[in-house]
Motif scaffolding. Structure first.
Motif, PDB file in Angstrom:
ATOM      1  N   ALA A  17      53.317  22.003 -29.583  1.00 15.80           N
ATOM      2  CA  ALA A  17      53.731  23.232 -30.255  1.00 15.80           C
ATOM      3  C   ALA A  17      55.249  23.311 -30.296  1.00 15.80           C
ATOM      4  CB  ALA A  17      53.152  24.456 -29.540  1.00 15.80           C
ATOM      5  N   GLU A  19      58.501  26.185 -30.746  1.00 18.46           N
ATOM      6  CA  GLU A  19      58.998  27.555 -30.842  1.00 18.46           C
ATOM      7  C   GLU A  19      60.421  27.530 -31.386  1.00 18.46           C
ATOM      8  OE1 GLU A  19      58.564  30.123 -27.513  1.00 18.46           O
ATOM      9  OE2 GLU A  19      56.375  29.952 -27.533  1.00 18.46           O
ATOM     10  N   ASN A  20      60.745  28.569 -32.136  1.00 24.23           N
ATOM     11  CA  ASN A  20      62.063  28.686 -32.762  1.00 24.23           C
ATOM     12  C   ASN A  20      62.389  27.427 -33.563  1.00 24.23           C
ATOM     13  OD1 ASN A  20      64.456  30.003 -33.409  1.00 24.23           O
ATOM     14  ND2 ASN A  20      65.535  29.273 -31.587  1.00 24.23           N
ATOM     15  N   ARG A  67      61.635  28.874 -22.473  1.00 24.05           N
ATOM     16  CA  ARG A  67      61.552  29.884 -23.535  1.00 24.05           C
ATOM     17  C   ARG A  67      62.751  30.833 -23.493  1.00 24.05           C
ATOM     18  NH1 ARG A  67      55.595  32.478 -24.105  1.00 24.05           N
ATOM     19  NH2 ARG A  67      55.979  32.430 -26.352  1.00 24.05           N
ATOM     20  N   SER A  70      65.680  28.997 -24.774  1.00 23.46           N
ATOM     21  CA  SER A  70      65.562  28.834 -26.219  1.00 23.46           C
ATOM     22  C   SER A  70      66.109  30.059 -26.946  1.00 23.46           C
ATOM     23  CB  SER A  70      64.094  28.608 -26.597  1.00 23.46           C
ATOM     24  OG  SER A  70      63.910  28.650 -27.994  1.00 23.46           O
ATOM     25  N   LYS A  71      65.778  31.237 -26.449  1.00 27.90           N
ATOM     26  CA  LYS A  71      66.269  32.469 -27.066  1.00 27.90           C
ATOM     27  C   LYS A  71      67.777  32.598 -26.916  1.00 27.90           C
ATOM     28  CE  LYS A  71      61.920  34.952 -26.372  1.00 27.90           C
ATOM     29  NZ  LYS A  71      61.240  36.052 -25.640  1.00 27.90           N
ATOM     30  N   THR A  76      65.635  25.114 -30.604  1.00 27.83           N
ATOM     31  CA  THR A  76      64.249  24.744 -30.857  1.00 27.83           C
ATOM     32  C   THR A  76      63.642  24.202 -29.564  1.00 27.83           C
ATOM     33  OG1 THR A  76      64.647  24.269 -33.184  1.00 27.83           O
ATOM     34  CG2 THR A  76      62.750  23.188 -32.163  1.00 27.83           C
ATOM     35  N   ARG A  81      50.903  21.270 -24.940  1.00 27.83           N
ATOM     36  CA  ARG A  81      50.030  22.401 -24.681  1.00 27.83           C
ATOM     37  C   ARG A  81      48.919  22.107 -23.675  1.00 27.83           C
ATOM     38  NH1 ARG A  81      46.916  23.952 -28.394  1.00 27.83           N
ATOM     39  NH2 ARG A  81      46.749  26.081 -27.594  1.00 27.83           N
TER      40      ARG A  81
END
Length: 258
Positions: A17, A19-20, A67, A70-71, A76, A81
Motif C-alpha cells: 500500500a 500513503e500520500n 505515518r 510522512s505527514k 510518500t 500489508r
C-alpha cells in the motif's frame, strides 16, 4: 489480479500500500514490517495470539511513526500489508531469513518444511509486488525531476534472547553512510535518546537488503532507522519519536544541501 486469485482473497486486499502518493517531499519512506496481519489462507501458522502480535510478526510502532513522519515531511510512504512471518520483504528470496521456521524463541509450525513451490509462491505474491512498487515510485520521481532520499523505518525489541539492548535508536547504513553520518552528528548532543550507529543490527546481519536493492544502485541518499519498540508503544511515544527523527532528517538534509 492473478496473484490475488491464487494467493489473496478479496478480503485480504493487496500486499503493498501507498500513503500520500502525491507527496512533494524528497524523502521516500518505506516500512517493510508494518503489519502483523496474516493472509486468510495461512490462518495463524500454528502460533499463539501472543506470538502473532509480538515483534517476530512485525515491527510494533514502526508504521505509526512512519505515518507521522510522512505527514510532517510530505513524504510518500510505501508499506507491506502482511506479516513478515509469511515473507520478510527486507530479505532477498535466496535468504533463509526470508521465511523463517524459527524466530528468536518461537518455532513457527506453518513455515516448517516448505516446498520450493510454496517459497516461490510467497515470493511472487509478497516480495515481488512490494519491491516492484518501490522501483516504480523511484522511476516516476526521477521522470518528473523529484529528488529521492530513501528512508526505511523499523522497530526492535528491547530484550532479545534474554539480553537487554541499551540502544534506543539505531541509525543504520550499508556502503553509503553519507546521510547516516550526518544524522549521527546531528544527534550527538541529544539527551532524548541513546542513538548509535548500526545497532542493534548492521549490514553483516543482512538487514540492509532494501537499501541495497534500491538506494545504493541509484546513488540515493539513504538510511535505515531502528527504534526500540517499548519507546513507541503508545501515541505519545510515537509522536515524540516521529518529531525527533523528522527534525534529525531535516537538519541532516539541510547540511547535505548546504
Amino acid at each position: 489480479m492473478l496473484v490475488r486469485s491464487e494467493f489473496f482473497t478479496e478480503a485480504d486486499g493487496e500486499p503493498v500500500a501507498v500513503e500520500n502518493a502525491g507527496g512533494k517531499g524528497e524523502v521516500l519512506l518505506v516500512c517493510e514490517h508494518a503489519s502483523p496481519r496474516m493472509p486468510e489462507r495461512y490462518g495463524d501458522l500454528g502460533l499463539s495470539e501472543e506470538a502473532l502480535n509480538s515483534h517476530i510478526a512485525w515491527d510494533p510502532g514502526a508504521f505509526a511513526v512512519a505515518r507521522l513522519m510522512s505527514k510532517s515531511l510530505d513524504a510518500t510512504l510505501i508499506y507491506q500489508r502482511f506479516s513478515r512471518l509469511i515473507y520478510d520483504c527486507n530479505r532477498p528470496p535466496e535468504s533463509p531469513a526470508a521465511i523463517r521456521d524459527v524466530s528468536e524463541i518461537f518455532r513457527i509450525p506453518g513455515n516448517e518444511n516448505l516446498s520450493e513451490a510454496e517459497r516461490s509462491r510467497r515470493t511472487t505474491a509478497l516480495y515481488m509486488p512490494f519491491h516492484g512498487r518501490i522501483r516504480e515510485e523511484i522511476a516516476a520521481r526521477r521522470a518528473r525531476g523529484q529528488g529521492t532520499v530513501f528512508v526505511t523505518i523499523h522497530s526492535f525489541t528491547p530484550v532479545y534472547f534474554g539480553r537487554e539492548r541499551p540502544v534506543e535508536i539505531g541509525i543504520l547504513h550499508d556502503a553509503d553512510s553519507r546521510l547516516a553520518d550526518r544524522m549521527l552528528r546531528a544527534a550527538s548532543d541529544t539527551r532524548l535518546y541513546r542513538v548509535e550507529r548500526n545497532e542493534p543490527y548492521g549490514p553483516a546481519d543482512g538487514v540492509t537488503h532494501t537499501l541495497e536493492a534500491h538506494a545504493l544502485p541509484a546513488g540515493l541518499l539513504n538510511v535505515m532507522i531502528e527504534i526500540r519498540n517499548d519507546l513507541i508503544a503508545d501515541e505519545t511515544g510515537q509522536g515524540v519519536a516521529a518529531d525527533f527523527l523528522t527534525g534529525l532528517l531535516r537538519e541532516s538534509l539541510a547540511d547535505v544541501q548546504g
